[in-house]
Enzyme design. Structure first.
Site, PDB file in Angstrom:
ATOM      1  N   ASP A  19       4.176   0.433   2.311  1.00 27.31           N
ATOM      2  CA  ASP A  19       3.799   1.667   3.242  1.00 27.31           C
ATOM      3  C   ASP A  19       4.542   2.855   2.376  1.00 27.31           C
ATOM      4  O   ASP A  19       5.686   3.620   3.210  1.00 27.31           O
ATOM      5  CB  ASP A  19       4.362   1.708   4.523  1.00 27.31           C
ATOM      6  N   GLU A 189      -5.498   5.264   9.300  1.00 27.67           N
ATOM      7  CA  GLU A 189      -4.081   5.170   9.737  1.00 27.67           C
ATOM      8  C   GLU A 189      -3.231   5.707   8.416  1.00 27.67           C
ATOM      9  O   GLU A 189      -3.975   6.424   7.516  1.00 27.67           O
ATOM     10  CB  GLU A 189      -3.577   3.714   9.816  1.00 27.67           C
TER      11      GLU A 189
END
Length: 523
Positions: A19, A189
């Site tokens: 991420d 997301e």
């Protein structure tokens, strides 16, 4: 490849570094990555050329209480930004995700230096996860995240939302606004927002953080939309290329160099075999981005590349970490992490050539564990340490571990039994099922222990005695995930660690002493 600049070899952050949120401030580049249940929270790296990175350490030390956080809970998808001389770091501290519910409180901390100190956290909303801050040219700031939905029969990902953030008051103002519903890939997301040539560009992650992961791009002339999806989307994916070394490509963020070159940092995984298990977890890679004449970003072929032409900057390597940590100082190096609690003197002390670890709770407690570990960054590597430990009951043990989560690990330990007293053997756990592997070798309380990883095989040894081979692939995201009727009960988002582990189930806190911890990649 050009010979006058640094070449990017992917992944730039091998091992558990998912991420990525990338940021440039002046001539310096920074990466923030998820840490989940590991301390310190949010791992930070620094670069001068996008090719070579040095660990800065973790941003969140005493600001987190992860007592009882589930495996693969804790700190998800941080967002790193900068405005008016201040670094802003937003993150989610996931408290629960099982059964369809999502308990996802978000927070923001600030610092005037990437090295900290970072402020106490200010609360944001808990409507979803993967937060990021966008600082617009008019001085206003906005918080983006996804929105989660617990209701049965509905997609859990309810699109991207945006809400104004008052930097001076350190709080959200107004109400959240639905910004982008996503594409048919679903599971939208990881939002990041950028401004270029009069357009607002929204970068999102879609398709789930597995084989069908992708980076999606949409844009609008107005901050609050409507956003139109790039007709050439996805910007990046490896979904239809199982032959590629870099899989799971997605969850990206953009950065522009002073010379106007653009790059995308994204997560990736390297399975042991095509669409096999990823022991090293989700890693960080960087790709070069160009722009079409009508203003859409492009990556060559829309797929991740192992070797990338770097920016027009001179190469700037950093000194490498020593293979052996002799614990000469009182603080742990940035390559070490601790499980669910910070490295405080009530259970851990370093210095003078040793690391002393007070025995903690079992892994199932999900609090009070005494485990100090470092990411496995190579599929061929040997980890060893000398352990001094004097157990007097089977409820005390210490040794070195190959660890994924509380339900999947191997521990080469000094334990105790009625026949041998203190002895070395191997304890294993696969999806919560314990196993003891002999022979038990008597020991006088001090042992040099070794774990050797070779692809999907793990071996343990003490002196001339060897245990194994063991299946190392259980230390993977794919094996760690456990479902109840299709609903995840345990996620697998981290990656494998080697560590130093002490347990005392009597509550007495018997101390283990570790020296000369060595982590050496194979040639």
């Amino acid at each position: 490849m050009r010979n006058d600049v640094a070449t990017i070899h992917n992944p730039v952050l091998p091992g558990f570094h998912p991420d990525p949120s990338i940021l440039r401030v002046g001539d310096d580049y920074y990466l923030a990555t998820s840490t989940f249940e590991w301390y310190p929270g949010v791992r930070l790296h620094h670069s001068k050329d996008l090719a070579h990175w040095r660990p800065v350490g973790g941003a969140l030390t005493g600001q987190l209480d992860m007592t009882g956080n589930p495996d693969s809970g804790g700190v998800w998808a941080p967002g790193l930004s900068w405005a008016d001389g201040t670094f802003y770091l937003v993150y989610t501290d996931v408290k629960a995700y099982a059964g369809g519910f999502w308990d996802t409180p978000n927070h923001v901390v600030t610092a005037t230096s990437i090295d900290g100190p970072w402020s106490d956290p200010a609360p944001l909303h808990a409507r979803g996860f993967d937060p990021s801050l966008f600082h617009d040219d008019d001085g206003r700031s906005w918080l983006l995240s996804n929105r989660t939905d617990w209701r049965p029969g509905r997609p859990w990902a309810g699109g991207i939302i945006i809400q104004e953030y008052d930097r001076a008051a350190r709080r959200l103002v107004g109400e959240p606004i639905d910004l982008y519903a996503g594409t048919a890939a679903g599971m939208t997301e990881g939002p990041h927002l950028y401004r270029r040539d009069g357009w607002y560009y929204l970068i999102t992650a879609e398709g789930g953080t597995e084989w069908f992961h992708q980076v999606t791009v949409a844009r609008s002339r107005d901050l609050l939309g409507p956003y139109v999806t790039d007709p050439g989307t996805p910007l990046l994916t490896s979904a239809h290329r199982p032959d590629l070394t870099l899989q799971k490509a997605g969850h990206g963020s953009l950065v522009e160099t002073p010379a106007g070159e653009w790059f995308l940092a994204h997560l990736t995984g390297r399975p042991l075999s095509p669409r096999g298990r990823c022991i090293l977890g989700r890693e960080t890679a960087i790709q070069r981005v160009t722009w079409t004449g009508d203003g859409w970003p492009r990556i060559d072929g829309g797929v991740p590349h192992e070797v990338v032409d770097g920016p027009d900057l001179p190469a700037h390597p950093w000194p490498g970490e020593p293979e052996t940590d002799d614990f000469a100082t009182t603080s742990l190096g940035p390559h070490w992490s601790t499980l669910r609690r910070p490295a405080t003197a009530d259970w851990l002390t370093a210095g003078g050539g040793s690391l002393r670890v007070r025995g903690g709770r079992s892994p199932g407690a999900q609090s009070g564990e005494s485990l100090v570990a470092r990411r496995i960054q190579h599929t061929g590597v040997t980890f060893e340490a000398t352990v001094a430990f004097a157990p007097s009951t089977y409820q005390q043990m210490a040794g070195i571990t190959a660890y994924y989560n509380s339900r999947n690990w191997y521990l080469l330990r000094i334990g105790w039994d009625e026949e041998h007293g203190p002895a070395v053997d191997v304890l294993s756990c696969e999806r919560g099922r314990l196993g003891v592997h002999g022979p038990a070798v008597p020991v006088d309380g001090v042992a040099r222990l070794r774990l050797e990883l070779d692809g999907g095989v793990l071996r343990a040894s003490y002196g001339d005695v060897e245990w194994g081979p063991f299946d190392a692939s259980i230390l993977s995201d794919e094996h760690a995930r456990e479902d109840d009727a299709g609903v995840p009960r345990v996620w697998g988002f981290t990656g494998a660690f080697f560590g130093l582990w002490a347990q005392d189930h009597t509550g007495g806190g018997l101390t283990a002493t570790f020296t000369a911890a060595t982590c050496k990649p194979h040639p």
